[in-house]
Design an enzyme around this catalytic site. Structure first.
Site, mmCIF file in Angstrom:
data_model
loop_
_atom_site.group_PDB
_atom_site.id
_atom_site.type_symbol
_atom_site.label_atom_id
_atom_site.label_comp_id
_atom_site.label_asym_id
_atom_site.label_seq_id
_atom_site.Cartn_x
_atom_site.Cartn_y
_atom_site.Cartn_z
ATOM 1 C CD GLU A 100 -3.088 -0.608 2.193
ATOM 2 O OE1 GLU A 100 -4.007 -1.407 2.299
ATOM 3 O OE2 GLU A 100 -3.091 0.494 2.767
ATOM 4 C CB CYS A 113 1.884 7.433 3.831
ATOM 5 S SG CYS A 113 2.149 6.209 5.115
ATOM 6 C CB CYS A 120 4.927 -5.008 9.740
ATOM 7 S SG CYS A 120 5.986 -4.180 10.967
ATOM 8 C CB CYS A 124 2.462 -2.746 17.133
ATOM 9 S SG CYS A 124 4.211 -2.348 16.995
ATOM 10 C CB CYS A 127 -0.264 -1.821 13.925
ATOM 11 S SG CYS A 127 0.185 -1.434 12.229
ATOM 12 C CB CYS A 339 -1.666 5.974 11.477
ATOM 13 S SG CYS A 339 -0.921 7.495 10.999
HETATM 14 N N1 SAH Z 1 6.844 0.749 11.865
HETATM 15 C C1 SAH Z 1 6.889 2.179 11.925
HETATM 16 C C2 SAH Z 1 5.883 2.836 10.981
HETATM 17 C C3 SAH Z 1 4.481 2.466 11.378
HETATM 18 S S1 SAH Z 1 3.074 3.388 10.961
HETATM 19 C C4 SAH Z 1 6.642 2.637 13.354
HETATM 20 O O1 SAH Z 1 6.254 1.818 14.166
HETATM 21 O O2 SAH Z 1 6.871 3.798 13.652
HETATM 22 C C5 SAH Z 1 3.156 4.963 11.614
HETATM 23 C C6 SAH Z 1 2.495 5.201 12.975
HETATM 24 O O3 SAH Z 1 1.132 4.736 13.054
HETATM 25 C C7 SAH Z 1 3.245 4.480 14.073
HETATM 26 O O4 SAH Z 1 3.478 5.368 15.116
HETATM 27 C C8 SAH Z 1 2.268 3.409 14.456
HETATM 28 O O5 SAH Z 1 2.485 2.916 15.745
HETATM 29 C C9 SAH Z 1 0.950 4.124 14.312
HETATM 30 N N2 SAH Z 1 -0.205 3.233 14.319
HETATM 31 C C10 SAH Z 1 -0.232 1.902 14.123
HETATM 32 N N3 SAH Z 1 -1.480 1.420 14.257
HETATM 33 C C11 SAH Z 1 -2.269 2.474 14.538
HETATM 34 C C12 SAH Z 1 -3.671 2.626 14.760
HETATM 35 N N4 SAH Z 1 -4.516 1.595 14.706
HETATM 36 N N5 SAH Z 1 -4.141 3.866 15.014
HETATM 37 C C13 SAH Z 1 -3.300 4.936 15.048
HETATM 38 N N6 SAH Z 1 -1.974 4.863 14.817
HETATM 39 C C14 SAH Z 1 -1.460 3.647 14.571
#
Ligand code: SAH
Length: 347
Positions: A100, A113, A120, A124, A127, A339
């Site tokens: 994406e 983005c 990944c 987490c 996510c 995000c």
């Molecule tokens: N792997 C990288 C990039 C991830 S995406 C990182 O962890 O930083 C960018 C941001 O979106 C990260 O801060 C991630 O934690 C956040 N994110 C992930 N899932 C989310 C969600 N459901 N709602 C809001 N932010 C989220």
């Protein structure tokens, strides 16, 4: 270098991601004068050529001979547009995998983005990307391609790139650094307009610092203490908050650049006033900016987004501690492009 006859790219040999001098060598190896290297470079990075056939300044016969040589461009498999004009793309790579990318227009800017991995490995809890597992790292050119694709589709120059799509950038650090350099030098986007976001992997922030890039580093903190962080981010078990913050301090010293911290707000989990106070304590002495991201719902988790009162209260506590803070209401929620919602599917 041998001539490729199919689009089944030997991915080390695609043209995208190569510098002007590498492209000049390449045209010379294929019997063309050196100045065609410059032309190729311009058509690849500025005119978003998808095939050598597109490059009308090249001799017709040569273009036709080389028509199948892989440039390294993806194809748009699907595109959806949210009411706020954010566009989410599913892009099909040469090996058929799907990633994406998201285009986010504002009055003066176009931000892309980009994904850095297919899936990944970090997993987490909040996510969507990690829920689908990890398939492979992206090559630098596959990252650059995402920017060119969005630029072409919007018919507008991309001003900013955030490495916040699928994947953990620092788990693919070499290709990410190569992509940063190419976006800066070849596509012409200022280093300060490139943001790499990481959840942190031991030693990798330090490794990134050695390159002294003028990019913005964003670190996904998401918790104000170690126990809470481990609960939300499995990889935090092997990397304490203290060690992560130490590495960030070193990064600031080596690069002279600030670090931004991202903090997802999950109702009742990490959004309490005591969390805000604890976070302020953690960040004491840091010249920093905190980006609060109210949770975007995903189907695999049952977290809730805090109400506005809670968000304001959290913000206020940080401000009173002299920490610069902003709330990032993610764009593209309706297209599942926000995000944490990226999962290589149409819905
Ligand atoms: N792997 C990288 C990039 C991830 S995406 C990182 O962890 O930083 C960018 C941001 O979106 C990260 O801060 C991630 O934690 C956040 N994110 C992930 N899932 C989310 C969600 N459901 N709602 C809001 N932010 C989220």
């Amino acid at each position: 270098m041998t001539l490729q006859t199919t689009n089944q790219a030997n991915t080390d040999q695609v043209l995208l991601g190569q510098s002007l001098s590498q492209l000049t060598d390449w045209v010379e190896k294929h019997g063309q004068p050196a100045y065609r290297g410059k032309q190729l470079y311009q058509w690849l990075y500025q005119k978003e050529a998808r095939s050598l056939l597109d490059i009308s300044v090249f001799p017709k016969k040569w273009r036709e001979e080389m028509a199948d040589y892989p440039l390294g461009r993806s194809t748009i498999h699907h595109r959806s547009i949210a009411p706020d004009k954010t566009r989410k793309y599913l892009l099909s790579l040469a090996d058929g995998l799907i990633i994406e990318a998201v285009g986010i227009p504002t009055a003066k800017r176009l931000t892309v983005c980009v994904s850095t991995q297919v899936g990944c490995p970090m997993d987490c809890d909040f996510c969507a990307t990690g829920k689908g597992g990890f398939t492979r790292n992206l090559k630098a050119y596959e990252i650059v391609d995402q920017v060119l694709t969005v630029q072409e589709d919007f018919e507008q120059r991309v001003s900013n790139v955030v490495f916040m799509g699928m994947g953990e950038p620092l788990a693919n650090i070499d290709e990410v650094i190569a992509a940063v350099k190419s976006l800066n030098q070849d596509v012409g986007i200022g280093a300060r307009s490139l943001t790499v976001s990481t959840v942190g992997i031991p030693g990798k922030i330090q490794q990134l610092a050695q390159h002294r890039l003028q990019i913005v580093l964003a670190v996904s903190l998401h918790a104000s203490n170690q126990a809470l962080r481990e609960q939300l981010i499995p990889s935090a078990k092997k990397y304490t908050l203290d060690n992560l913050l130490d590495e960030c301090r070193d990064y600031v010293q080596v690069t002279g650049r600030r670090v931004t911290f991202e903090y997802i707000l999950l109702a009742g989990i990490n959004d309490l006033p005591e969390n805000a106070h604890e976070l302020a304590q953690c960040l004491k002495g840091f010249q920093t900016h905190v980006n609060l991201i109210p949770y975007n719902p995903i189907s695999e988790a049952d977290y809730q987004r805090p109400n506005n009162h809670r968000i304001r209260e959290f913000t206020k506590i940080l401000e009173l501690a002299n920490i610069a803070v902003s709330v990032r209401y993610s764009r593209g929620l309706e297209a599942n492009a926000a995000c944490g919602q990226l999962r290589a599917s149409k819905v």
